[in-house]
Design a protein around this motif. Sequence first.
Motif, PDB file in Angstrom:
ATOM      1  N   MET A 133     -28.213  47.880  40.241  1.00 34.12           N
ATOM      2  CA  MET A 133     -29.393  48.681  40.571  1.00 34.12           C
ATOM      3  C   MET A 133     -30.309  47.928  41.541  1.00 34.12           C
ATOM      4  O   MET A 133     -30.721  48.454  42.553  1.00 34.12           O
ATOM      5  N   CYS A 134     -30.635  46.658  41.213  1.00 32.62           N
ATOM      6  CA  CYS A 134     -31.518  45.879  42.086  1.00 32.62           C
ATOM      7  C   CYS A 134     -30.850  45.578  43.416  1.00 32.62           C
ATOM      8  O   CYS A 134     -31.514  45.542  44.444  1.00 32.62           O
ATOM      9  N   ASP A 135     -29.527  45.363  43.399  1.00 31.74           N
ATOM     10  CA  ASP A 135     -28.824  45.093  44.657  1.00 31.74           C
ATOM     11  C   ASP A 135     -28.963  46.258  45.620  1.00 31.74           C
ATOM     12  O   ASP A 135     -29.200  46.067  46.816  1.00 31.74           O
ATOM     13  N   GLU A 136     -28.826  47.475  45.104  1.00 32.32           N
ATOM     14  CA  GLU A 136     -28.976  48.664  45.956  1.00 32.32           C
ATOM     15  C   GLU A 136     -30.405  48.776  46.477  1.00 32.32           C
ATOM     16  O   GLU A 136     -30.621  49.115  47.638  1.00 32.32           O
ATOM     17  N   ARG A 137     -31.371  48.504  45.621  1.00 36.07           N
ATOM     18  CA  ARG A 137     -32.774  48.557  46.051  1.00 36.07           C
ATOM     19  C   ARG A 137     -33.065  47.500  47.098  1.00 36.07           C
ATOM     20  O   ARG A 137     -33.794  47.737  48.058  1.00 36.07           O
ATOM     21  N   LEU A 138     -32.493  46.295  46.924  1.00 35.08           N
ATOM     22  CA  LEU A 138     -32.696  45.228  47.905  1.00 35.08           C
ATOM     23  C   LEU A 138     -32.056  45.581  49.247  1.00 35.08           C
ATOM     24  O   LEU A 138     -32.617  45.283  50.301  1.00 35.08           O
ATOM     25  N   GLU A 139     -30.890  46.222  49.211  1.00 32.10           N
ATOM     26  CA  GLU A 139     -30.253  46.678  50.458  1.00 32.10           C
ATOM     27  C   GLU A 139     -31.143  47.696  51.155  1.00 32.10           C
ATOM     28  O   GLU A 139     -31.348  47.633  52.367  1.00 32.10           O
ATOM     29  N   ALA A 140     -31.672  48.638  50.391  1.00 30.16           N
ATOM     30  CA  ALA A 140     -32.578  49.644  50.960  1.00 30.16           C
ATOM     31  C   ALA A 140     -33.851  48.978  51.471  1.00 30.16           C
ATOM     32  O   ALA A 140     -34.363  49.331  52.533  1.00 30.16           O
ATOM     33  N   PHE A 141     -34.361  48.001  50.733  1.00 27.14           N
ATOM     34  CA  PHE A 141     -35.557  47.264  51.144  1.00 27.14           C
ATOM     35  C   PHE A 141     -35.307  46.558  52.470  1.00 27.14           C
ATOM     36  O   PHE A 141     -36.131  46.620  53.394  1.00 27.14           O
ATOM     37  N   SER A 142     -34.175  45.897  52.587  1.00 24.00           N
ATOM     38  CA  SER A 142     -33.804  45.213  53.830  1.00 24.00           C
ATOM     39  C   SER A 142     -33.761  46.193  54.994  1.00 24.00           C
ATOM     40  O   SER A 142     -34.317  45.947  56.065  1.00 24.00           O
ATOM     41  N   ARG A 143     -33.124  47.306  54.778  1.00 22.58           N
ATOM     42  CA  ARG A 143     -32.963  48.318  55.826  1.00 22.58           C
ATOM     43  C   ARG A 143     -34.305  48.942  56.215  1.00 22.58           C
ATOM     44  O   ARG A 143     -34.641  49.022  57.393  1.00 22.58           O
ATOM     45  N   GLU A 144     -35.073  49.375  55.220  1.00 20.13           N
ATOM     46  CA  GLU A 144     -36.305  50.130  55.480  1.00 20.13           C
ATOM     47  C   GLU A 144     -37.516  49.254  55.777  1.00 20.13           C
ATOM     48  O   GLU A 144     -38.374  49.626  56.565  1.00 20.13           O
ATOM     49  N   ARG A 145     -37.609  48.102  55.124  1.00 20.97           N
ATOM     50  CA  ARG A 145     -38.796  47.253  55.253  1.00 20.97           C
ATOM     51  C   ARG A 145     -38.645  46.164  56.297  1.00 20.97           C
ATOM     52  O   ARG A 145     -39.624  45.720  56.869  1.00 20.97           O
ATOM     53  N   LEU A 146     -37.402  45.691  56.515  1.00 17.82           N
ATOM     54  CA  LEU A 146     -37.191  44.524  57.374  1.00 17.82           C
ATOM     55  C   LEU A 146     -36.270  44.803  58.550  1.00 17.82           C
ATOM     56  O   LEU A 146     -35.791  43.871  59.202  1.00 17.82           O
ATOM     57  N   GLY A 147     -35.995  46.062  58.818  1.00 21.74           N
ATOM     58  CA  GLY A 147     -35.143  46.402  59.954  1.00 21.74           C
ATOM     59  C   GLY A 147     -33.734  45.869  59.823  1.00 21.74           C
ATOM     60  O   GLY A 147     -33.080  45.563  60.826  1.00 21.74           O
ATOM     61  N   GLY A 148     -33.244  45.727  58.595  1.00 18.85           N
ATOM     62  CA  GLY A 148     -31.895  45.247  58.359  1.00 18.85           C
ATOM     63  C   GLY A 148     -31.774  43.737  58.231  1.00 18.85           C
ATOM     64  O   GLY A 148     -30.684  43.225  57.958  1.00 18.85           O
ATOM     65  N   ARG A 149     -32.860  43.020  58.425  1.00 12.96           N
ATOM     66  CA  ARG A 149     -32.822  41.560  58.260  1.00 12.96           C
ATOM     67  C   ARG A 149     -32.638  41.221  56.776  1.00 12.96           C
ATOM     68  O   ARG A 149     -33.058  41.985  55.914  1.00 12.96           O
ATOM     69  N   PRO A 150     -32.058  40.057  56.499  1.00  9.27           N
ATOM     70  CA  PRO A 150     -31.907  39.658  55.090  1.00  9.27           C
ATOM     71  C   PRO A 150     -33.273  39.542  54.397  1.00  9.27           C
ATOM     72  O   PRO A 150     -34.259  39.142  55.016  1.00  9.27           O
ATOM     73  N   VAL A 151     -33.311  39.887  53.134  1.00  7.72           N
ATOM     74  CA  VAL A 151     -34.542  39.764  52.359  1.00  7.72           C
ATOM     75  C   VAL A 151     -34.748  38.276  52.065  1.00  7.72           C
ATOM     76  O   VAL A 151     -33.876  37.629  51.481  1.00  7.72           O
ATOM     77  N   PRO A 152     -35.889  37.698  52.483  1.00  6.76           N
ATOM     78  CA  PRO A 152     -36.138  36.280  52.178  1.00  6.76           C
ATOM     79  C   PRO A 152     -36.064  36.028  50.674  1.00  6.76           C
ATOM     80  O   PRO A 152     -36.416  36.894  49.864  1.00  6.76           O
ATOM     81  N   GLU A 153     -35.614  34.833  50.321  1.00  3.73           N
ATOM     82  CA  GLU A 153     -35.355  34.513  48.918  1.00  3.73           C
ATOM     83  C   GLU A 153     -36.574  34.743  48.030  1.00  3.73           C
ATOM     84  O   GLU A 153     -36.464  35.320  46.947  1.00  3.73           O
ATOM     85  N   ASP A 154     -37.757  34.306  48.454  1.00  2.00           N
ATOM     86  CA  ASP A 154     -38.924  34.475  47.583  1.00  2.00           C
ATOM     87  C   ASP A 154     -39.276  35.946  47.411  1.00  2.00           C
ATOM     88  O   ASP A 154     -39.645  36.378  46.321  1.00  2.00           O
ATOM     89  N   VAL A 155     -39.112  36.748  48.452  1.00  3.46           N
ATOM     90  CA  VAL A 155     -39.384  38.187  48.344  1.00  3.46           C
ATOM     91  C   VAL A 155     -38.356  38.837  47.422  1.00  3.46           C
ATOM     92  O   VAL A 155     -38.690  39.696  46.603  1.00  3.46           O
ATOM     93  N   ARG A 156     -37.102  38.402  47.528  1.00  7.28           N
ATOM     94  CA  ARG A 156     -36.055  38.926  46.641  1.00  7.28           C
ATOM     95  C   ARG A 156     -36.401  38.649  45.183  1.00  7.28           C
ATOM     96  O   ARG A 156     -36.321  39.533  44.324  1.00  7.28           O
TER      97      ARG A 156
END
Length: 195
Positions: A1-24
């Motif tokens: 569940m969180c993995d899917e949300r993090l993928e969506a977060f990366s796509r929508e919030r960061l333009g596809g960039r990896p989510v920084p570790e502390d934000v993750r």
Amino acid sequence: MCDERLEAFSRERLGGRPVPEDVRVLATAQWEGRGHPFEQLGITVLEPGALHPLTDHSYLSEEERADPDIMANCAASEQMATYLKAVAQDEDGNFYGYWLHPQQRETQPPPVIKVDTELTYSELGGRTFSEACLYDIAFDDDELFVTVAAELAQLDIRIPARSREDLDVLSVDPAPEDMHMRLFYAEQERLGRRD
């Protein structure tokens, strides 16, 4: 569940960039209901699917929507959302995001910018999102800084600094405030409003 949300977060919030570790770590703790120190201080990670604060103009009245200067400012804000990737928002409506303008040096991490509800852009110290939030909330309270840093360490987010003054201040290019004004003036000209 969180993995899917993090993928969506990366796509929508960061333009596809990896989510920084502390934000993750912060996002996962928040989404799993465990909470994090910033959440206790009113700062929450934005959900995937939430509107970018710079593009949400739903609060405007019809009278305000008829004002060309207000609409020029809204257009400039929407363009700024291309460069300023919103990550979190506080309980007062201010938000925090990464400055990812093409002119920004790639030899350093992206700076974190805080934007208040009046569209004032504040460049925060720190090399990570967590350091930048700590820089903002601790202001001149070293005791709060140390307390929150210790709470972050329990989540394996390490803050090597002992006070706000110890945090690096990254260069920001161009300054977000200047960029917003350039976009605003260009939009006014496009609308035939600039003298």
